[in-house]
Design a protein around this motif. Sequence first.
Motif, PDB file in Angstrom:
ATOM      1  N   ILE A   1     -15.695  11.076 -33.756  1.00  0.00           N
ATOM      2  CA  ILE A   1     -15.080  10.997 -32.422  1.00  0.00           C
ATOM      3  C   ILE A   1     -13.689  11.598 -32.515  1.00  0.00           C
ATOM      4  O   ILE A   1     -12.782  11.019 -33.113  1.00  0.00           O
ATOM      5  CB  ILE A   1     -15.009   9.542 -31.913  1.00  0.00           C
ATOM      6  CG1 ILE A   1     -16.423   9.012 -31.675  1.00  0.00           C
ATOM      7  CG2 ILE A   1     -14.166   9.462 -30.629  1.00  0.00           C
ATOM      8  CD1 ILE A   1     -16.489   7.579 -31.166  1.00  0.00           C
ATOM      9  N   CYS A   2     -13.542  12.813 -31.930  1.00  0.00           N
ATOM     10  CA  CYS A   2     -12.256  13.507 -31.899  1.00  0.00           C
ATOM     11  C   CYS A   2     -11.549  13.152 -30.599  1.00  0.00           C
ATOM     12  O   CYS A   2     -12.197  12.909 -29.581  1.00  0.00           O
ATOM     13  CB  CYS A   2     -12.520  15.011 -31.967  1.00  0.00           C
ATOM     14  SG  CYS A   2     -11.038  16.026 -31.814  1.00  0.00           S
ATOM     15  N   HIS A   3     -10.216  13.161 -30.646  1.00  0.00           N
ATOM     16  CA  HIS A   3      -9.496  12.844 -29.406  1.00  0.00           C
ATOM     17  C   HIS A   3      -9.821  13.865 -28.308  1.00  0.00           C
ATOM     18  O   HIS A   3      -9.742  13.553 -27.114  1.00  0.00           O
ATOM     19  CB  HIS A   3      -7.981  12.767 -29.663  1.00  0.00           C
ATOM     20  CG  HIS A   3      -7.274  11.858 -28.711  1.00  0.00           C
ATOM     21  ND1 HIS A   3      -6.592  10.721 -29.084  1.00  0.00           N
ATOM     22  CD2 HIS A   3      -7.154  11.925 -27.359  1.00  0.00           C
ATOM     23  CE1 HIS A   3      -6.090  10.134 -28.011  1.00  0.00           C
ATOM     24  NE2 HIS A   3      -6.409  10.844 -26.946  1.00  0.00           N
ATOM     25  N   SER A   4     -10.223  15.074 -28.702  1.00  0.00           N
ATOM     26  CA  SER A   4     -10.616  16.080 -27.699  1.00  0.00           C
ATOM     27  C   SER A   4     -11.856  15.619 -26.921  1.00  0.00           C
ATOM     28  O   SER A   4     -12.019  15.974 -25.750  1.00  0.00           O
ATOM     29  CB  SER A   4     -10.900  17.420 -28.367  1.00  0.00           C
ATOM     30  OG  SER A   4      -9.747  17.898 -29.023  1.00  0.00           O
ATOM     31  N   ASP A   5     -12.738  14.854 -27.573  1.00  0.00           N
ATOM     32  CA  ASP A   5     -13.906  14.300 -26.858  1.00  0.00           C
ATOM     33  C   ASP A   5     -13.419  13.428 -25.700  1.00  0.00           C
ATOM     34  O   ASP A   5     -13.983  13.455 -24.603  1.00  0.00           O
ATOM     35  CB  ASP A   5     -14.764  13.417 -27.787  1.00  0.00           C
ATOM     36  CG  ASP A   5     -15.352  14.172 -28.969  1.00  0.00           C
ATOM     37  OD1 ASP A   5     -15.274  15.412 -28.999  1.00  0.00           O
ATOM     38  OD2 ASP A   5     -15.887  13.481 -29.878  1.00  0.00           O
TER      39      ASP A   5
ATOM     40  N   GLY B   1     -18.944  15.604 -28.770  1.00  0.00           N
ATOM     41  CA  GLY B   1     -19.238  15.577 -30.202  1.00  0.00           C
ATOM     42  C   GLY B   1     -19.217  16.956 -30.821  1.00  0.00           C
ATOM     43  O   GLY B   1     -20.139  17.749 -30.623  1.00  0.00           O
ATOM     44  N   HIS B   2     -18.115  17.258 -31.558  1.00  0.00           N
ATOM     45  CA  HIS B   2     -18.064  18.541 -32.265  1.00  0.00           C
ATOM     46  C   HIS B   2     -17.649  18.357 -33.719  1.00  0.00           C
ATOM     47  O   HIS B   2     -17.039  19.226 -34.322  1.00  0.00           O
ATOM     48  CB  HIS B   2     -17.190  19.563 -31.514  1.00  0.00           C
ATOM     49  CG  HIS B   2     -15.773  19.144 -31.301  1.00  0.00           C
ATOM     50  ND1 HIS B   2     -15.017  19.597 -30.251  1.00  0.00           N
ATOM     51  CD2 HIS B   2     -14.952  18.325 -31.999  1.00  0.00           C
ATOM     52  CE1 HIS B   2     -13.801  19.082 -30.325  1.00  0.00           C
ATOM     53  NE2 HIS B   2     -13.742  18.317 -31.383  1.00  0.00           N
ATOM     54  N   GLU B   3     -17.983  17.186 -34.221  1.00  0.00           N
ATOM     55  CA  GLU B   3     -17.838  16.931 -35.666  1.00  0.00           C
ATOM     56  C   GLU B   3     -19.206  16.428 -36.128  1.00  0.00           C
ATOM     57  O   GLU B   3     -19.441  15.230 -36.239  1.00  0.00           O
ATOM     58  CB  GLU B   3     -16.764  15.872 -35.918  1.00  0.00           C
ATOM     59  CG  GLU B   3     -15.371  16.354 -35.533  1.00  0.00           C
ATOM     60  CD  GLU B   3     -14.255  15.379 -35.895  1.00  0.00           C
ATOM     61  OE1 GLU B   3     -13.119  15.820 -36.084  1.00  0.00           O
ATOM     62  OE2 GLU B   3     -14.539  14.159 -35.981  1.00  0.00           O
TER      63      GLU B   3
ATOM     64  N   GLY C   1     -19.240  22.579 -36.001  1.00  0.00           N
ATOM     65  CA  GLY C   1     -17.910  22.227 -35.527  1.00  0.00           C
ATOM     66  C   GLY C   1     -17.757  22.450 -34.029  1.00  0.00           C
ATOM     67  O   GLY C   1     -18.652  22.127 -33.259  1.00  0.00           O
ATOM     68  N   CYS C   2     -16.648  23.051 -33.635  1.00  0.00           N
ATOM     69  CA  CYS C   2     -16.261  23.077 -32.216  1.00  0.00           C
ATOM     70  C   CYS C   2     -16.896  24.187 -31.403  1.00  0.00           C
ATOM     71  O   CYS C   2     -16.791  24.193 -30.187  1.00  0.00           O
ATOM     72  CB  CYS C   2     -14.744  23.186 -32.105  1.00  0.00           C
ATOM     73  SG  CYS C   2     -13.921  21.775 -32.837  1.00  0.00           S
ATOM     74  N   PHE C   3     -17.490  25.185 -32.055  1.00  0.00           N
ATOM     75  CA  PHE C   3     -18.130  26.241 -31.256  1.00  0.00           C
ATOM     76  C   PHE C   3     -19.461  26.633 -31.884  1.00  0.00           C
ATOM     77  O   PHE C   3     -19.674  26.451 -33.089  1.00  0.00           O
ATOM     78  CB  PHE C   3     -17.206  27.457 -31.094  1.00  0.00           C
ATOM     79  CG  PHE C   3     -16.750  28.078 -32.389  1.00  0.00           C
ATOM     80  CD1 PHE C   3     -17.435  29.150 -32.937  1.00  0.00           C
ATOM     81  CD2 PHE C   3     -15.633  27.593 -33.060  1.00  0.00           C
ATOM     82  CE1 PHE C   3     -17.017  29.732 -34.123  1.00  0.00           C
ATOM     83  CE2 PHE C   3     -15.207  28.170 -34.251  1.00  0.00           C
ATOM     84  CZ  PHE C   3     -15.901  29.238 -34.783  1.00  0.00           C
TER      85      PHE C   3
ATOM     86  N   LEU D   1     -15.342  18.863 -39.804  1.00  0.00           N
ATOM     87  CA  LEU D   1     -15.752  19.997 -38.960  1.00  0.00           C
ATOM     88  C   LEU D   1     -14.784  20.261 -37.815  1.00  0.00           C
ATOM     89  O   LEU D   1     -14.782  21.346 -37.245  1.00  0.00           O
ATOM     90  CB  LEU D   1     -17.172  19.756 -38.423  1.00  0.00           C
ATOM     91  CG  LEU D   1     -18.349  20.136 -39.327  1.00  0.00           C
ATOM     92  CD1 LEU D   1     -18.275  21.587 -39.760  1.00  0.00           C
ATOM     93  CD2 LEU D   1     -18.495  19.257 -40.537  1.00  0.00           C
ATOM     94  N   CYS D   2     -13.944  19.258 -37.462  1.00  0.00           N
ATOM     95  CA  CYS D   2     -12.849  19.565 -36.534  1.00  0.00           C
ATOM     96  C   CYS D   2     -11.514  19.153 -37.154  1.00  0.00           C
ATOM     97  O   CYS D   2     -10.653  19.993 -37.393  1.00  0.00           O
ATOM     98  CB  CYS D   2     -13.040  18.923 -35.169  1.00  0.00           C
ATOM     99  SG  CYS D   2     -11.609  19.227 -34.096  1.00  0.00           S
ATOM    100  N   ALA D   3     -11.348  17.858 -37.446  1.00  0.00           N
ATOM    101  CA  ALA D   3     -10.046  17.406 -37.970  1.00  0.00           C
ATOM    102  C   ALA D   3      -9.681  18.135 -39.263  1.00  0.00           C
ATOM    103  O   ALA D   3      -8.521  18.486 -39.489  1.00  0.00           O
ATOM    104  CB  ALA D   3     -10.077  15.892 -38.206  1.00  0.00           C
TER     105      ALA D   3
HETATM  106 ZN    ZN Z   1     -11.933  18.039 -32.239  1.00  0.00          ZN
END
Ligand code: ZN
Length: 346
Positions: A40-44, A62-64, A88-90, A157-159
């Motif tokens: 869970i990324c803060h961007s979510d 969800g991008h991790e 990851g993110c893309f 994958l993101c952080a």
């Molecule tokens: Zn992220």
Amino acid sequence: MPTVNAYAAMSATEELVPTTINTREVGPHDVRIAVAYAGICHSDIHTARNEWGNTAYPVVPGHEIAGTVAEIGSEVTKYQVGDRVGVGCFVDSCRECEACVLGQEQYCRRGMVGTYNSTGRNGEPTTGGYAQEVVVDANYVLRIPDSLGLDVAAPLLCAGITTYSPLRHWGAGPGKRVAIIGLGGLGHMGVKIAAAMGAEVSVISQSLKKMEDGLRLGAQHYYATDDPATFKQLRGKFDLIINTVSVNFDINKYMGMLALNGTLVELGLPEKPISVRAMSLTANRRSLAGSMIGGIAETQEMLDFCAEHDLGSEIEVIPAQQINEAYERVIASDVRYRFVIDNSTL
Ligand code: ZN
Ligand code: NAP
Ligand code: ZN
């Protein structure tokens, strides 16, 4: 089209709810991934709550993403069923522009295709890792080294890549004084990675509550901004400052901590514009820069670096039913240091 269980935000003001989604059929270049864990990324949260004003509902964040390959397309040679992989993110980009050719697909001139809240090449909305499965073009899939657990690898994958890329770009290493603002998901990976690169690492947190953790993760110094003396004490101290704070605050006070020719790299994506005084830049010939995740090749490099240095994320694994509670705790800076969804609970 295969139907799988997922969690989605239906509007900016409602909690996420269980739902089902259709994933696309596996095309010749695709892999179907059974998602084991999703960070869970803060961007979510920014996206689920439409804090950037660009969310199309329903959205499955969800991008991790970490899991195993469940099916491969007829042309896929890089992966086999059972391989441990991440997303990851893309999940796509034009593959032709200068950025894509340089392997910096995150800066694709035509715009990368986001893992969620984006439109895929087939014209359908993309859906993220809060789901049992994702289908992704194999070129945008990463290999997770065997020595990293899928749960502690997911947040990389993101952080992981979001902090690794600027640390590499701005030369974090022996002799560099690096400060990380905010010890959350990004921040804790920034500390681990910068320390592994050999930099002298400081954490600048709101309080001393997480000091013991910060030092254990590799920081040599730990400062709290609830003590106003901190700003005075740290004037001109750092070559590189990485800001991971998710909300708007007075960046000028932190610019003052940069040494001659120092750079503050903005990673946080708060809702409102950042206000910078000209003098914050002119004094000490300072730079204010930004950085967005990292390209596919660099993400693989980061995963391999993390495996080599045994750097997983510090995680709290939750069932999907606790996503909304986890969001509240992230917002309250009550996360140590990444919530990771166990997707078997979907
Ligand atoms: Zn992220
Ligand atoms: P996070 O886990 O919530 O961490 C943010 C940290 O900021 C908190 O742990 C807290 O650290 C600090 N903080 C929170 N509120 C604050 C306040 N009012 N004043 C000062 N500090 C505060 O979030 P994250 O997942 O690491 O993401 C951080 C930001 O980066 C988000 O805006 C996210 O969207 C963005 N992001 C950007 C990229 C990119 O490519 N640039 C990629 C991923 C995420 P302390 O408790 O230590 O003070
Ligand atoms: Zn491109």
